[in-house]
Design a protein around this motif. Structure first.
Motif, PDB file in Angstrom:
ATOM      1  N   PRO A   1       0.840  -1.201   0.000  1.00  9.29           N
ATOM      2  CA  PRO A   1       0.000   0.000   0.000  1.00  9.29           C
ATOM      3  C   PRO A   1       0.866   1.238   0.000  1.00  9.29           C
ATOM      4  CG  PRO A   1       0.035  -1.023   2.161  1.00  9.29           C
ATOM      5  CD  PRO A   1       0.735  -1.963   1.230  1.00  9.29           C
ATOM      6  N   GLN A   2       0.464   2.242  -0.721  1.00  6.70           N
ATOM      7  CA  GLN A   2       1.255   3.477  -0.809  1.00  6.70           C
ATOM      8  C   GLN A   2       1.298   4.152   0.544  1.00  6.70           C
ATOM      9  OE1 GLN A   2      -0.096   6.239  -3.681  1.00  6.70           O
ATOM     10  NE2 GLN A   2       1.627   7.601  -3.428  1.00  6.70           N
ATOM     11  N   SER A   3       2.513   4.431   1.023  1.00  2.00           N
ATOM     12  CA  SER A   3       2.660   5.067   2.325  1.00  2.00           C
ATOM     13  C   SER A   3       2.731   6.569   2.167  1.00  2.00           C
ATOM     14  CB  SER A   3       3.939   4.572   3.008  1.00  2.00           C
ATOM     15  OG  SER A   3       4.209   5.303   4.149  1.00  2.00           O
ATOM     16  N   ILE A   4       2.090   7.264   3.104  1.00  2.00           N
ATOM     17  CA  ILE A   4       2.208   8.708   3.094  1.00  2.00           C
ATOM     18  C   ILE A   4       3.168   9.165   4.172  1.00  2.00           C
ATOM     19  CG2 ILE A   4      -0.008   9.273   2.060  1.00  2.00           C
ATOM     20  CD1 ILE A   4      -1.239   9.427   4.761  1.00  2.00           C
ATOM     21  N   GLY A   5       3.894   8.185   4.770  1.00  2.00           N
ATOM     22  CA  GLY A   5       4.936   8.546   5.704  1.00  2.00           C
ATOM     23  C   GLY A   5       6.265   8.598   4.991  1.00  2.00           C
ATOM     24  N   ARG A   6       7.353   8.750   5.702  1.00  2.00           N
ATOM     25  CA  ARG A   6       8.679   8.829   5.099  1.00  2.00           C
ATOM     26  C   ARG A   6       9.198   7.420   4.865  1.00  2.00           C
ATOM     27  NH1 ARG A   6      13.932   9.131   6.670  1.00  2.00           N
ATOM     28  NH2 ARG A   6      13.399   8.690   8.808  1.00  2.00           N
ATOM     29  N   ALA A   7       9.904   7.202   3.794  1.00  4.20           N
ATOM     30  CA  ALA A   7      10.408   5.880   3.451  1.00  4.20           C
ATOM     31  C   ALA A   7      11.888   5.808   3.739  1.00  4.20           C
ATOM     32  CB  ALA A   7      10.156   5.580   1.985  1.00  4.20           C
ATOM     33  N   VAL A   8      12.357   4.603   4.107  1.00  5.49           N
ATOM     34  CA  VAL A   8      13.771   4.377   4.369  1.00  5.49           C
ATOM     35  C   VAL A   8      14.372   3.675   3.177  1.00  5.49           C
ATOM     36  CG1 VAL A   8      15.417   3.217   5.839  1.00  5.49           C
ATOM     37  CG2 VAL A   8      13.398   4.228   6.818  1.00  5.49           C
ATOM     38  N   GLY A   9      15.398   4.244   2.573  1.00  8.74           N
ATOM     39  CA  GLY A   9      16.056   3.638   1.424  1.00  8.74           C
ATOM     40  C   GLY A   9      17.392   3.060   1.815  1.00  8.74           C
ATOM     41  N   ALA A  10      18.183   2.751   0.794  1.00  6.68           N
ATOM     42  CA  ALA A  10      19.484   2.166   1.067  1.00  6.68           C
ATOM     43  C   ALA A  10      20.367   3.128   1.804  1.00  6.68           C
ATOM     44  CB  ALA A  10      20.130   1.737  -0.249  1.00  6.68           C
ATOM     45  N   GLU A  11      20.239   4.423   1.510  1.00  3.99           N
ATOM     46  CA  GLU A  11      21.004   5.445   2.221  1.00  3.99           C
ATOM     47  C   GLU A  11      20.024   6.229   3.066  1.00  3.99           C
ATOM     48  OE1 GLU A  11      24.355   6.150  -1.223  1.00  3.99           O
ATOM     49  OE2 GLU A  11      23.148   7.812  -0.496  1.00  3.99           O
ATOM     50  N   ASP A  12      19.885   5.787   4.340  1.00  8.90           N
ATOM     51  CA  ASP A  12      18.847   6.362   5.197  1.00  8.90           C
ATOM     52  C   ASP A  12      19.329   7.656   5.830  1.00  8.90           C
ATOM     53  OD1 ASP A  12      17.570   5.732   8.417  1.00  8.90           O
ATOM     54  OD2 ASP A  12      16.493   6.547   6.722  1.00  8.90           O
TER      55      ASP A  12
ATOM     56  N   ARG B  12       6.733  11.460  11.083  1.00 10.65           N
ATOM     57  CA  ARG B  12       7.393  12.336  10.107  1.00 10.65           C
ATOM     58  C   ARG B  12       6.548  12.380   8.841  1.00 10.65           C
ATOM     59  NH1 ARG B  12      12.398  15.498   9.517  1.00 10.65           N
ATOM     60  NH2 ARG B  12      12.061  16.391   7.457  1.00 10.65           N
ATOM     61  N   GLN B  13       6.175  13.565   8.418  1.00 11.05           N
ATOM     62  CA  GLN B  13       5.502  13.762   7.137  1.00 11.05           C
ATOM     63  C   GLN B  13       5.880  15.132   6.591  1.00 11.05           C
ATOM     64  OE1 GLN B  13       3.589  11.877   5.029  1.00 11.05           O
ATOM     65  NE2 GLN B  13       3.779  13.635   3.710  1.00 11.05           N
ATOM     66  N   ASP B  14       6.575  15.142   5.491  1.00 10.44           N
ATOM     67  CA  ASP B  14       6.981  16.394   4.856  1.00 10.44           C
ATOM     68  C   ASP B  14       5.944  16.807   3.825  1.00 10.44           C
ATOM     69  OD1 ASP B  14      10.442  15.381   4.876  1.00 10.44           O
ATOM     70  OD2 ASP B  14       9.345  16.579   6.327  1.00 10.44           O
ATOM     71  N   PHE B  15       5.587  18.085   3.844  1.00 11.40           N
ATOM     72  CA  PHE B  15       4.640  18.640   2.876  1.00 11.40           C
ATOM     73  C   PHE B  15       5.341  19.509   1.831  1.00 11.40           C
ATOM     74  CE2 PHE B  15       2.302  17.827   6.787  1.00 11.40           C
ATOM     75  CZ  PHE B  15       1.249  17.061   6.308  1.00 11.40           C
ATOM     76  N   PHE B  16       6.673  19.656   1.987  1.00 10.86           N
ATOM     77  CA  PHE B  16       7.491  20.407   1.032  1.00 10.86           C
ATOM     78  C   PHE B  16       6.932  21.821   0.834  1.00 10.86           C
ATOM     79  CE2 PHE B  16       7.562  15.878   0.046  1.00 10.86           C
ATOM     80  CZ  PHE B  16       8.904  15.617   0.279  1.00 10.86           C
ATOM     81  N   TYR B  17       6.666  22.449   1.971  1.00  7.83           N
ATOM     82  CA  TYR B  17       6.140  23.812   1.959  1.00  7.83           C
ATOM     83  C   TYR B  17       7.011  24.656   2.880  1.00  7.83           C
ATOM     84  CZ  TYR B  17       2.911  27.739   2.436  1.00  7.83           C
ATOM     85  OH  TYR B  17       2.351  28.987   2.423  1.00  7.83           O
ATOM     86  N   ALA B  18       7.508  25.749   2.364  1.00  7.16           N
ATOM     87  CA  ALA B  18       8.394  26.592   3.165  1.00  7.16           C
ATOM     88  C   ALA B  18       8.139  28.059   2.855  1.00  7.16           C
ATOM     89  CB  ALA B  18       9.858  26.245   2.894  1.00  7.16           C
ATOM     90  N   LEU B  19       8.151  28.869   3.915  1.00  2.86           N
ATOM     91  CA  LEU B  19       8.038  30.321   3.784  1.00  2.86           C
ATOM     92  C   LEU B  19       9.160  30.956   4.584  1.00  2.86           C
ATOM     93  CD1 LEU B  19       4.206  31.054   4.195  1.00  2.86           C
ATOM     94  CD2 LEU B  19       5.558  31.281   2.119  1.00  2.86           C
ATOM     95  N   SER B  20       9.685  32.041   4.104  1.00  2.00           N
ATOM     96  CA  SER B  20      10.709  32.769   4.849  1.00  2.00           C
ATOM     97  C   SER B  20      10.055  33.494   6.027  1.00  2.00           C
ATOM     98  CB  SER B  20      11.410  33.780   3.943  1.00  2.00           C
ATOM     99  OG  SER B  20      10.501  34.777   3.513  1.00  2.00           O
ATOM    100  N   ARG B  21      10.863  33.930   6.964  1.00  2.00           N
ATOM    101  CA  ARG B  21      10.345  34.661   8.125  1.00  2.00           C
ATOM    102  C   ARG B  21       9.559  35.899   7.703  1.00  2.00           C
ATOM    103  NH1 ARG B  21       9.873  32.771  13.322  1.00  2.00           N
ATOM    104  NH2 ARG B  21      11.487  31.221  13.712  1.00  2.00           N
ATOM    105  N   LYS B  22      10.021  36.578   6.666  1.00  3.43           N
ATOM    106  CA  LYS B  22       9.348  37.803   6.218  1.00  3.43           C
ATOM    107  C   LYS B  22       7.988  37.506   5.594  1.00  3.43           C
ATOM    108  CE  LYS B  22      13.636  40.368   5.346  1.00  3.43           C
ATOM    109  NZ  LYS B  22      14.458  41.069   4.320  1.00  3.43           N
ATOM    110  N   GLN B  23       7.861  36.334   4.950  1.00  2.13           N
ATOM    111  CA  GLN B  23       6.611  35.995   4.286  1.00  2.13           C
ATOM    112  C   GLN B  23       5.610  35.298   5.192  1.00  2.13           C
ATOM    113  OE1 GLN B  23       8.273  33.631   1.028  1.00  2.13           O
ATOM    114  NE2 GLN B  23       7.624  35.228  -0.402  1.00  2.13           N
ATOM    115  N   ARG B  24       6.089  34.784   6.318  1.00  2.00           N
ATOM    116  CA  ARG B  24       5.256  33.918   7.150  1.00  2.00           C
ATOM    117  C   ARG B  24       3.957  34.582   7.592  1.00  2.00           C
ATOM    118  NH1 ARG B  24       7.216  30.945  12.762  1.00  2.00           N
ATOM    119  NH2 ARG B  24       5.272  29.820  13.149  1.00  2.00           N
ATOM    120  N   HIS B  25       3.973  35.879   7.878  1.00  2.00           N
ATOM    121  CA  HIS B  25       2.787  36.543   8.412  1.00  2.00           C
ATOM    122  C   HIS B  25       2.148  37.500   7.412  1.00  2.00           C
ATOM    123  CE1 HIS B  25       3.192  34.810  12.396  1.00  2.00           C
ATOM    124  NE2 HIS B  25       4.486  35.125  12.378  1.00  2.00           N
TER     125      HIS B  25
END
Length: 461
Positions: free
Chosen positions: A88-99, A263-276
């Motif tokens: 089943p497709q996992s929505i958590g983080r996966a461990v590969g050969a180089e963890d 652990r779940q990454d959403f790949f979303y990032a804002l700078s401190r100036k943009q956060r608010h």
């Protein structure tokens, strides 16, 4: 007497043939499992003995041996093993050969799963049929990577082998039932689940646990669960080390009922100036709603209460959990303040969490004029919603109904979440995330309340 002797000889012959046939069945099973030359030789020898005893049984045994040979060849050509089962497709983080603790993808691509090495246990490496991708959901509980990639601060674990007699479909059903079981349990009285989503929160974790240590509530009834998202600092490593200390090295009276890290990454990032920035709030709050929903749907088991706590609170009273529980409300929040120095250099307190509010006649009139896609957010001079915040109530109103809440310190009865009330990642009555949660809870008949004069304090941004 001769008749009795004949009967005895007949039964002894049947018994002897039964013993040899059982022996044949045993070595045949050995051959089916191993397929070695030795086990085939045993099958052949046993057939010869059976031929001397009874020709019919020998013929059956020979036919069975031929069938086993055919099946053995088929099993080697087209084996159905856990390695070629559909995962089943996992929505958590996966461990590969180089963890690494910061994964760049949320699942192992199909072509990369073959590169994963099997876990080693007693007797050398596992057979190839046991090679399969390992997905992390709860670090420390279900976390079983291969020893070569395991961090030094986690205890060694062994991988349980798949039961060969279970079909693909049976394993899927059993895995599903294990996931469903916690949701059908009766809540344990006064058990508390504390949930905290964190991102680059390493500088505040020491204070976070210091406040928890002062909390006047039985540790045996407190469960902790963290969701680490898109963190690039030492937040996750510090949480893992904290879990190891509390659950393995600390005195029993300091250990929590559970201590889970997700652990779940959403790949979303804002700078401190943009956060608010106001124009960034809708997408930012929707992403936070997704994180909260991910956390509570995985961490909630049979706890009676759920407590959402910010990872960067500066102070809350030690009795706060018992105090809030005493009001017996479905959802209840204290008044979260922040302190800043004024022009004279003195500390001045003001409301930090303006997501906790009550609708007024003016705000309801304003809402009637909005389009369905309009998003409302508090704390901006450019948008006046005419709502009533927790610092706008008189002294005699100690418990007030609210229409919106924040997530700095929110106590929720677990049946509210179990009934399906989560944090909308879409517009619900012009709100998302915690304010949308309050609107959704009220729409489902639950009470949402605030304590204007019960104070906690948030760090200054």
């Amino acid at each position: 007497m001769e008749k009795v002797a004949d009967i005895r000889a007949m039964y002894l012959g049947r018994l002897r043939r039964g013993v040899w046939f059982r022996r044949y069945a045993y070595v045949a099973i050995q051959f089916a499992a191993n397929g070695t030359a030795a086990s085939l030789l045993n099958c052949t020898k046993t057939c010869r003995v059976l031929r001397r005893e009874n020709m019919l049984i020998a013929i059956v045994a020979f036919a069975l041996t031929c069938t086993l040979l055919v099946l053995k060849g088929y099993r080697q050509d087209a084996a159905i093993t856990p390695s070629n089962m559909t995962q089943p497709q996992s929505i958590g983080r996966a461990v590969g050969a180089e963890d690494s603790w910061y994964a760049k993808t949320s699942a192992v691509p199909e072509e990369e799963t073959s590169a994963l090495e099997p876990m080693s246990g007693q007797g050398g490496p596992q057979p190839e049929e046991h090679v399969h991708a390992k997905y992390i959901e709860v670090l420390g509980n279900n976390y079983q990577p291969k020893p070569a990639a395991m961090p030094s601060w986690l205890p060694q674990t062994k991988t349980g082998k798949h039961r060969a007699q279970l079909t693909n479909e049976s394993q899927v059903i059993l895995a599903n039932n294990r996931d469903v079981a916690p949701y059908t349990q009766e809540p344990e009285d006064d058990s508390l689940l504390i949930l905290t989503p964190v991102k680059n929160n390493a500088q505040h974790l020491a204070r976070y646990f210091a406040l928890l240590d002062k909390l006047k509530y039985p540790r045996s009834r407190i469960s902790l669960a963290f969701l680490v998202s898109d963190s690039t600092d030492k937040t996750q490593q510090m949480l893992i080390e904290s879990r190891q200390w509390y659950q393995e090295q600390a005195p029993p009276e300091l250990r929590f009922r559970r201590f889970d890290i997700y652990r779940q990454d959403f790949f979303y990032a804002l700078s401190r100036k943009q956060r608010h920035l106001r124009e960034k709030q809708k997408e930012r709050r929707m992403m936070m709603a997704r994180a909260r929903n991910y956390l509570w749907t995985r961490a909630l088991e049979n706890e009676q209460w759920v407590l959402w706590i910010d990872g960067d609170l500066e102070y809350y009273p030690p009795n706060i959990v018992r105090d809030l529980m005493a009001y017996d409300k479905d959802v209840i929040v204290p008044n979260c303040l922040v302190r800043r120095r004024n022009v004279q250099g003195r500390w001045k307190h003001s409301v930090y969490d303006r997501n906790a509010w009550q609708e007024t006649a003016q705000s309801l009139e304003m809402i009637k004029k909005l389009n369905e896609t309009d998003f409302l957010v508090e704390g901006y001079k450019s948008l006046k919603t005419h709502r009533r915040y927790l610092d706008r109530f008189p002294k005699n109103e100690t418990v007030v109904p609210l229409d919106g809440v924040g997530g700095t310190f929110t106590l929720v009865k677990s049946h509210v979440h179990r009934s399906g009330v989560g944090f909308p990642a879409w517009l619900f009555q012009h709100q998302v995330e915690t304010e949308g949660f309050a609107k959704l809870a009220k729409a489902n008949g639950y009470g949402v309340y605030g304590l204007p004069f019960y104070y906690i304090r948030h760090v200054t941004n």
